[in-house]
Design a protein around this motif. Structure first.
Motif, PDB file in Angstrom:
ATOM      1  N   LEU A   1      -7.331   1.090   2.505  1.00  0.00           N
ATOM      2  CA  LEU A   1      -8.734   0.725   2.350  1.00  0.00           C
ATOM      3  C   LEU A   1      -9.092   0.470   0.896  1.00  0.00           C
ATOM      4  O   LEU A   1     -10.016  -0.291   0.596  1.00  0.00           O
ATOM      5  CB  LEU A   1      -9.630   1.836   2.913  1.00  0.00           C
ATOM      6  CG  LEU A   1      -9.384   2.220   4.372  1.00  0.00           C
ATOM      7  CD1 LEU A   1     -10.289   3.373   4.780  1.00  0.00           C
ATOM      8  CD2 LEU A   1      -9.613   1.021   5.288  1.00  0.00           C
ATOM      9  N   CYS A   2      -8.349   1.105  -0.015  1.00  0.00           N
ATOM     10  CA  CYS A   2      -8.616   0.953  -1.443  1.00  0.00           C
ATOM     11  C   CYS A   2      -7.846  -0.216  -2.050  1.00  0.00           C
ATOM     12  O   CYS A   2      -8.359  -0.917  -2.932  1.00  0.00           O
ATOM     13  CB  CYS A   2      -8.251   2.236  -2.193  1.00  0.00           C
ATOM     14  SG  CYS A   2      -9.151   3.698  -1.667  1.00  0.00           S
ATOM     15  N   ILE A   3      -6.611  -0.421  -1.593  1.00  0.00           N
ATOM     16  CA  ILE A   3      -5.726  -1.399  -2.226  1.00  0.00           C
ATOM     17  C   ILE A   3      -5.781  -2.758  -1.541  1.00  0.00           C
ATOM     18  O   ILE A   3      -5.855  -3.800  -2.207  1.00  0.00           O
ATOM     19  CB  ILE A   3      -4.269  -0.873  -2.237  1.00  0.00           C
ATOM     20  CG1 ILE A   3      -4.167   0.379  -3.108  1.00  0.00           C
ATOM     21  CG2 ILE A   3      -3.300  -1.947  -2.727  1.00  0.00           C
ATOM     22  CD1 ILE A   3      -2.778   1.013  -3.108  1.00  0.00           C
ATOM     23  N   ASN A   4      -5.750  -2.764  -0.209  1.00  0.00           N
ATOM     24  CA  ASN A   4      -5.592  -4.028   0.503  1.00  0.00           C
ATOM     25  C   ASN A   4      -6.283  -3.962   1.867  1.00  0.00           C
ATOM     26  O   ASN A   4      -5.632  -4.009   2.913  1.00  0.00           O
ATOM     27  CB  ASN A   4      -4.096  -4.329   0.671  1.00  0.00           C
ATOM     28  CG  ASN A   4      -3.831  -5.697   1.265  1.00  0.00           C
ATOM     29  OD1 ASN A   4      -4.704  -6.559   1.293  1.00  0.00           O
ATOM     30  ND2 ASN A   4      -2.612  -5.909   1.760  1.00  0.00           N
ATOM     31  N   PRO A   5      -7.606  -3.840   1.880  1.00  0.00           N
ATOM     32  CA  PRO A   5      -8.312  -3.757   3.176  1.00  0.00           C
ATOM     33  C   PRO A   5      -8.160  -5.040   3.978  1.00  0.00           C
ATOM     34  O   PRO A   5      -8.173  -6.142   3.418  1.00  0.00           O
ATOM     35  CB  PRO A   5      -9.766  -3.518   2.766  1.00  0.00           C
ATOM     36  CG  PRO A   5      -9.866  -4.051   1.371  1.00  0.00           C
ATOM     37  CD  PRO A   5      -8.528  -3.820   0.730  1.00  0.00           C
TER      38      PRO A   5
ATOM     39  N   VAL B   1       0.818  -1.218   0.000  1.00  0.00           N
ATOM     40  CA  VAL B   1       0.000   0.000   0.000  1.00  0.00           C
ATOM     41  C   VAL B   1       0.850   1.264   0.000  1.00  0.00           C
ATOM     42  O   VAL B   1       0.306   2.373   0.068  1.00  0.00           O
ATOM     43  CB  VAL B   1      -0.981   0.010   1.199  1.00  0.00           C
ATOM     44  CG1 VAL B   1      -1.925  -1.181   1.126  1.00  0.00           C
ATOM     45  CG2 VAL B   1      -0.241   0.038   2.525  1.00  0.00           C
TER      46      VAL B   1
ATOM     47  N   ILE C   1      -6.024   6.530   3.514  1.00  0.00           N
ATOM     48  CA  ILE C   1      -7.118   5.874   2.790  1.00  0.00           C
ATOM     49  C   ILE C   1      -6.623   4.817   1.811  1.00  0.00           C
ATOM     50  O   ILE C   1      -7.402   3.944   1.402  1.00  0.00           O
ATOM     51  CB  ILE C   1      -7.988   6.910   2.038  1.00  0.00           C
ATOM     52  CG1 ILE C   1      -7.191   7.602   0.932  1.00  0.00           C
ATOM     53  CG2 ILE C   1      -8.569   7.917   3.013  1.00  0.00           C
ATOM     54  CD1 ILE C   1      -8.031   8.557   0.092  1.00  0.00           C
ATOM     55  N   ARG C   2      -5.338   4.855   1.449  1.00  0.00           N
ATOM     56  CA  ARG C   2      -4.826   3.925   0.439  1.00  0.00           C
ATOM     57  C   ARG C   2      -5.001   2.456   0.837  1.00  0.00           C
ATOM     58  O   ARG C   2      -5.412   1.633   0.010  1.00  0.00           O
ATOM     59  CB  ARG C   2      -3.364   4.251   0.147  1.00  0.00           C
ATOM     60  CG  ARG C   2      -2.861   3.744  -1.194  1.00  0.00           C
ATOM     61  CD  ARG C   2      -1.410   4.145  -1.370  1.00  0.00           C
ATOM     62  NE  ARG C   2      -1.259   5.566  -1.662  1.00  0.00           N
ATOM     63  CZ  ARG C   2      -0.166   6.271  -1.393  1.00  0.00           C
ATOM     64  NH1 ARG C   2       0.860   5.694  -0.790  1.00  0.00           N
ATOM     65  NH2 ARG C   2      -0.089   7.551  -1.716  1.00  0.00           N
TER      66      ARG C   2
ATOM     67  N   THR D   1      -2.454   4.732  -5.677  1.00  0.00           N
ATOM     68  CA  THR D   1      -3.556   4.147  -6.438  1.00  0.00           C
ATOM     69  C   THR D   1      -3.538   4.653  -7.871  1.00  0.00           C
ATOM     70  O   THR D   1      -2.876   5.639  -8.201  1.00  0.00           O
ATOM     71  CB  THR D   1      -4.902   4.517  -5.804  1.00  0.00           C
ATOM     72  OG1 THR D   1      -5.036   5.950  -5.827  1.00  0.00           O
ATOM     73  CG2 THR D   1      -4.992   4.017  -4.374  1.00  0.00           C
ATOM     74  N   ASP D   2      -4.309   3.972  -8.731  1.00  0.00           N
ATOM     75  CA  ASP D   2      -4.448   4.432 -10.118  1.00  0.00           C
ATOM     76  C   ASP D   2      -5.012   5.846 -10.181  1.00  0.00           C
ATOM     77  O   ASP D   2      -4.621   6.639 -11.041  1.00  0.00           O
ATOM     78  CB  ASP D   2      -5.360   3.480 -10.902  1.00  0.00           C
ATOM     79  CG  ASP D   2      -4.578   2.357 -11.576  1.00  0.00           C
ATOM     80  OD1 ASP D   2      -3.591   2.654 -12.267  1.00  0.00           O
ATOM     81  OD2 ASP D   2      -4.947   1.192 -11.385  1.00  0.00           O
ATOM     82  N   PHE D   3      -5.943   6.168  -9.285  1.00  0.00           N
ATOM     83  CA  PHE D   3      -6.506   7.525  -9.280  1.00  0.00           C
ATOM     84  C   PHE D   3      -5.415   8.561  -9.029  1.00  0.00           C
ATOM     85  O   PHE D   3      -5.366   9.600  -9.708  1.00  0.00           O
ATOM     86  CB  PHE D   3      -7.601   7.659  -8.222  1.00  0.00           C
ATOM     87  CG  PHE D   3      -8.038   9.079  -8.012  1.00  0.00           C
ATOM     88  CD1 PHE D   3      -8.887   9.692  -8.912  1.00  0.00           C
ATOM     89  CD2 PHE D   3      -7.564   9.818  -6.925  1.00  0.00           C
ATOM     90  CE1 PHE D   3      -9.281  11.022  -8.742  1.00  0.00           C
ATOM     91  CE2 PHE D   3      -7.943  11.145  -6.747  1.00  0.00           C
ATOM     92  CZ  PHE D   3      -8.807  11.752  -7.653  1.00  0.00           C
ATOM     93  N   GLU D   4      -4.539   8.304  -8.058  1.00  0.00           N
ATOM     94  CA  GLU D   4      -3.463   9.249  -7.768  1.00  0.00           C
ATOM     95  C   GLU D   4      -2.565   9.442  -8.985  1.00  0.00           C
ATOM     96  O   GLU D   4      -2.183  10.573  -9.325  1.00  0.00           O
ATOM     97  CB  GLU D   4      -2.645   8.756  -6.577  1.00  0.00           C
ATOM     98  CG  GLU D   4      -3.400   8.760  -5.258  1.00  0.00           C
ATOM     99  CD  GLU D   4      -2.633   8.044  -4.162  1.00  0.00           C
ATOM    100  OE1 GLU D   4      -1.647   8.624  -3.658  1.00  0.00           O
ATOM    101  OE2 GLU D   4      -2.996   6.897  -3.830  1.00  0.00           O
TER     102      GLU D   4
END
Length: 323
Positions: free
Chosen positions: A175-179, A142, A172-173, A146-149
């Motif tokens: 939670l998006c990549i590897n919760p 993480v 927040i990363r 992210t792709d968004f960033e």
């Protein structure tokens, strides 16, 4: 300020991370490096001193004008709190009490977390060990944006904003990549931290709380020390995914700048990493390195070939055993 970065994807590679192989080579040639592994008895007292200093600062800022609260928040509190996050990084490798007292390290990290204000030490431990074990691993590491960033923060101005918002994205990363499921230790960390924050407000009012929380956010955003976030793994030179920094700010950051050395030997405390470089100098002297984190931040923003996509990424093979 509006030039777009040409990169539209990560640097995908199909090789293993370099640190495991280099560690084997170095240990075969210099087995005495094993003697550097193990806890650093000084870190306990350094952390206790830093916590005490911030507690004193909480008391001192409670009667200051707001302009001076904000000044000392950035000039002093941000430095101490960012340094404390790197103390927690050290403790996550069991350098305070050793591997045989793993839970002592976990609870000591929660204690070190108090003046930061944001309950993160328990979660950091879980994700950080994955970062070492699976550096650049798709869906696991993480530390990779992210792709968004990568897609959105693609101009100089947007990269500037992205650096300011680093604390938000690091929060927040995962939670998006590897919760991951919440653990009991994370709930303890949260409960203790929120209780401390409320008590601080009840005792001395809003100013110490602002000093604490804003210091953490500012120290991990647009701040000289936060240059290490970019310097460690962003691909300034093709083919290199980890970089060391050998400047004076290592004195405040538990030698986190010795980052190639740290990834090669994560069980060696930061205080001893310069000895690794000295013993095995031929393995490190010719690697790309930095002497200024401020210049790293400037170059990252101004270089139109660099963006959050400038990271080495790899698909993981076989069983992935996460924390």
């Amino acid at each position: 300020m509006g030039n777009r970065v040409a990169r539209e994807d990560y640097e995908w590679v199909y090789t293993d991370q370099p640190h495991a192989d280099r560690r084997k080579q170095i240990l075969a040639k210099y087995p005495e490096i094993k003697s550097l592994m193990g806890p650093d008895p000084r870190i306990k007292w350094i952390v206790c001193m830093m916590v005490a200093i911030q507690f004193l600062a909480f008391y001192l800022v409670k009667d200051l004008d707001w302009k001076w609260v904000l000044f000392w928040t950035y000039a002093f509190g941000s430095c101490v709190n960012h340094s404390m996050t790197l103390a927690i990084h050290e403790i996550s490798h069991n350098t305070a009490f050793g591997n045989n007292k793993a839970m002592w390290n976990r609870y000591f990290a929660i204690f070190a977390n108090l003046p930061i204000g944001l309950p993160y030490s328990a979660s950091f431990k879980r994700y950080h060990l994955d970062h070492h074990r699976y550096l650049g691993g798709d869906g696991v590491d993480v530390d990779i944006p992210t792709d968004f960033e990568g897609w959105f923060f693609c101009t100089r101005f947007r990269k500037f904003i992205w650096i300011i918002l680093q604390p938000l994205f690091y929060a927040i990363r995962p939670l998006c990549i590897n919760p991951k499921p919440i653990t009991q230790l994370e709930l303890i960390n949260l409960t203790i931290q929120l209780t401390f924050n409320v008590l601080l407000y009840w005792l001395w009012g809003a100013k110490p709380v602002v000093y604490m929380l804003a210091g953490s956010m500012l120290g991990m955003g647009l701040h000289p020390i936060s240059g290490h976030f970019i310097a460690e793994h962003y691909m300034f030179l093709k083919g290199h995914e980890t970089y060391s920094y050998y400047g004076s700010l290592n004195l405040l950051t538990f030698n986190v700048g010795y980052h190639n050395e740290h990834h090669d030997f994560p069980s060696i405390p930061g205080r001893r990493l310069p000895m690794v470089k000295k013993i095995a100098s031929e393995y490190y002297d010719d690697l790309p390195q930095y002497t200024s984190w401020v210049k790293v931040l400037y170059d990252f923003i101004m270089d139109d070939t660099l963006s959050p996509y400038s990271r080495v990424k790899r698909k993981l093979k076989g069983d992935v055993k996460q924390e």
